[in-house]
Design a protein around this motif. Structure first.
Motif, PDB file in Angstrom:
ATOM      1  N   GLU A 131      51.987  45.508  77.271  1.00 15.98           N
ATOM      2  CA  GLU A 131      51.309  44.230  77.481  1.00 15.98           C
ATOM      3  C   GLU A 131      49.882  44.459  77.961  1.00 15.98           C
ATOM      4  O   GLU A 131      48.945  43.785  77.512  1.00 15.98           O
ATOM      5  CB  GLU A 131      52.076  43.358  78.498  1.00 15.98           C
ATOM      6  CG  GLU A 131      53.417  42.848  77.995  1.00 15.98           C
ATOM      7  CD  GLU A 131      54.518  43.908  78.035  1.00 15.98           C
ATOM      8  OE1 GLU A 131      54.398  44.919  78.767  1.00 15.98           O
ATOM      9  OE2 GLU A 131      55.525  43.733  77.314  1.00 15.98           O
ATOM     10  N   GLU A 132      49.695  45.391  78.875  1.00 16.08           N
ATOM     11  CA  GLU A 132      48.353  45.702  79.372  1.00 16.08           C
ATOM     12  C   GLU A 132      47.481  46.295  78.265  1.00 16.08           C
ATOM     13  O   GLU A 132      46.303  45.954  78.138  1.00 16.08           O
ATOM     14  CB  GLU A 132      48.433  46.677  80.555  1.00 16.08           C
ATOM     15  CG  GLU A 132      49.058  46.071  81.798  1.00 16.08           C
ATOM     16  CD  GLU A 132      49.399  47.098  82.877  1.00 16.08           C
ATOM     17  OE1 GLU A 132      49.246  46.755  84.061  1.00 16.08           O
ATOM     18  OE2 GLU A 132      49.815  48.229  82.521  1.00 16.08           O
ATOM     19  N   LEU A 187      47.829  45.750  75.018  1.00 14.63           N
ATOM     20  CA  LEU A 187      47.517  44.674  74.078  1.00 14.63           C
ATOM     21  C   LEU A 187      46.429  43.755  74.621  1.00 14.63           C
ATOM     22  O   LEU A 187      45.566  43.282  73.875  1.00 14.63           O
ATOM     23  CB  LEU A 187      48.782  43.875  73.737  1.00 14.63           C
ATOM     24  CG  LEU A 187      49.780  44.594  72.833  1.00 14.63           C
ATOM     25  CD1 LEU A 187      51.083  43.812  72.742  1.00 14.63           C
ATOM     26  CD2 LEU A 187      49.192  44.827  71.452  1.00 14.63           C
ATOM     27  N   LEU A 188      46.457  43.524  75.918  1.00 12.44           N
ATOM     28  CA  LEU A 188      45.420  42.699  76.539  1.00 12.44           C
ATOM     29  C   LEU A 188      44.048  43.353  76.392  1.00 12.44           C
ATOM     30  O   LEU A 188      43.057  42.677  76.096  1.00 12.44           O
ATOM     31  CB  LEU A 188      45.745  42.460  78.026  1.00 12.44           C
ATOM     32  CG  LEU A 188      44.832  41.497  78.764  1.00 12.44           C
ATOM     33  CD1 LEU A 188      44.823  40.130  78.090  1.00 12.44           C
ATOM     34  CD2 LEU A 188      45.266  41.362  80.206  1.00 12.44           C
ATOM     35  N   LEU A 189      43.983  44.657  76.574  1.00 15.17           N
ATOM     36  CA  LEU A 189      42.721  45.375  76.378  1.00 15.17           C
ATOM     37  C   LEU A 189      42.239  45.241  74.933  1.00 15.17           C
ATOM     38  O   LEU A 189      41.045  45.039  74.684  1.00 15.17           O
ATOM     39  CB  LEU A 189      42.877  46.855  76.747  1.00 15.17           C
ATOM     40  CG  LEU A 189      43.027  47.173  78.233  1.00 15.17           C
ATOM     41  CD1 LEU A 189      43.365  48.654  78.427  1.00 15.17           C
ATOM     42  CD2 LEU A 189      41.762  46.815  79.009  1.00 15.17           C
ATOM     43  N   GLU A 230      42.962  42.767  72.864  1.00  9.07           N
ATOM     44  CA  GLU A 230      42.566  41.374  72.649  1.00  9.07           C
ATOM     45  C   GLU A 230      41.176  41.074  73.206  1.00  9.07           C
ATOM     46  O   GLU A 230      40.486  40.198  72.711  1.00  9.07           O
ATOM     47  CB  GLU A 230      43.595  40.429  73.279  1.00  9.07           C
ATOM     48  CG  GLU A 230      44.909  40.390  72.528  1.00  9.07           C
ATOM     49  CD  GLU A 230      45.988  39.608  73.273  1.00  9.07           C
ATOM     50  OE1 GLU A 230      45.676  38.962  74.294  1.00  9.07           O
ATOM     51  OE2 GLU A 230      47.148  39.660  72.836  1.00  9.07           O
ATOM     52  N   THR A 231      40.786  41.794  74.246  1.00  6.46           N
ATOM     53  CA  THR A 231      39.467  41.585  74.845  1.00  6.46           C
ATOM     54  C   THR A 231      38.432  42.544  74.268  1.00  6.46           C
ATOM     55  O   THR A 231      37.357  42.708  74.837  1.00  6.46           O
ATOM     56  CB  THR A 231      39.527  41.738  76.380  1.00  6.46           C
ATOM     57  OG1 THR A 231      40.000  43.046  76.699  1.00  6.46           O
ATOM     58  CG2 THR A 231      40.416  40.685  77.002  1.00  6.46           C
ATOM     59  N   ARG A 272      42.770  43.941  65.127  1.00  2.00           N
ATOM     60  CA  ARG A 272      43.245  43.483  66.436  1.00  2.00           C
ATOM     61  C   ARG A 272      43.127  41.974  66.623  1.00  2.00           C
ATOM     62  O   ARG A 272      43.949  41.372  67.296  1.00  2.00           O
ATOM     63  CB  ARG A 272      42.501  44.218  67.552  1.00  2.00           C
ATOM     64  CG  ARG A 272      41.029  43.890  67.641  1.00  2.00           C
ATOM     65  CD  ARG A 272      40.286  44.840  68.572  1.00  2.00           C
ATOM     66  NE  ARG A 272      38.877  44.554  68.620  1.00  2.00           N
ATOM     67  CZ  ARG A 272      37.990  44.961  67.738  1.00  2.00           C
ATOM     68  NH1 ARG A 272      38.387  45.701  66.709  1.00  2.00           N
ATOM     69  NH2 ARG A 272      36.722  44.653  67.859  1.00  2.00           N
ATOM     70  N   LYS A 320      49.081  39.243  65.499  1.00  3.95           N
ATOM     71  CA  LYS A 320      49.735  38.960  66.773  1.00  3.95           C
ATOM     72  C   LYS A 320      50.878  39.949  66.922  1.00  3.95           C
ATOM     73  O   LYS A 320      51.765  40.017  66.074  1.00  3.95           O
ATOM     74  CB  LYS A 320      50.271  37.534  66.802  1.00  3.95           C
ATOM     75  CG  LYS A 320      50.953  37.214  68.111  1.00  3.95           C
ATOM     76  CD  LYS A 320      51.417  35.802  68.178  1.00  3.95           C
ATOM     77  CE  LYS A 320      52.090  35.426  69.459  1.00  3.95           C
ATOM     78  NZ  LYS A 320      52.662  36.421  70.284  1.00  3.95           N
TER      79      LYS A 320
END
Length: 194
Positions: free
Chosen positions: A10-11, A13-15, A17-18, A64, A68
């Motif tokens: 999750e962490e 994927l968050l990186l 996404e940003t 990216r 999803k």
């Protein structure tokens, strides 16, 4: 003493996404060896395995914003699996010999213990279908879920077979874009394996 940072999927994927490039490096550090070994267990050839893993990770970065991903690990292993299958298919014209046991591994969805499970695939497919125009949704569902022929769909909906074909083409193209190539093929395979 050097310690490597280990983040949750999750962490990571968050990186991504940003648009944080360090996320790709961390994904590479955490997954490269496992992905390489998964490819190597089938191909037994280091160079194509390295290329496959590099390509999967590069495509992850490039796409990216479009894809999803619910489970990074499953996505990566599934992507590697399809790249390996593609490599074998292209190599078959060069008469590459593959042991029967290796072909059996490729035949089912059990190649990787961390594969996408059926519920994940169905959820992704449902989300993709929900984004389709109404007529495309109807045609796709009649074709893939009720297994009707194009002629049967045309009769049921009161439209021509050519219209059914055009709507299926639109639906499949849009689903491929929305879900990403690897997940799209995983979904289509899961429909036909039921």
């Amino acid at each position: 003493m050097f310690t490597q940072t280990v983040l949750t999927d999750e962490e990571l994927l968050l990186l991504l996404e940003t648009d944080d490039e360090s996320g790709l490096k961390l994904i590479y550090d955490q997954y490269w060896e496992q992905l390489y070994l998964a490819a190597f267990s089938i191909l037994r050839d280091a160079d194509p395995c390295k290329d496959i893993v590099q390509d999967v990770l590069l495509q992850l970065w490039i796409r990216r914003a479009k894809v999803k991903i619910d489970s990074l690990k499953s996505y990566l292993f599934t992507a590697v699996r399809y790249k390996v299958l593609s490599h074998i298919k292209s190599a078959s014209s060069r008469k590459v010999f593959i042991e029967p046991e290796e072909l059996e591994k490729l035949a089912g969805f059990n190649l990787m213990k961390d594969r996408l499970n059926e519920q994940d695939i169905e959820k992704l497919l449902e989300e993709g279908v929900a984004l389709l125009p109404k007529r495309c949704q109807e045609v796709f569902l009649l074709s893939r879920m009720e297994h009707l022929s194009n002629k049967e769909i045309a009769n049921r909906m009161g439209i021509s077979v050519k219209t059914v074909e055009a709507q299926m083409s639109i639906a499949l193209k849009q689903l491929r874009i929305v879900m990403g190539e690897v997940l799209f093929f995983a979904c289509i395979c899961s429909i036909f394996l039921k």
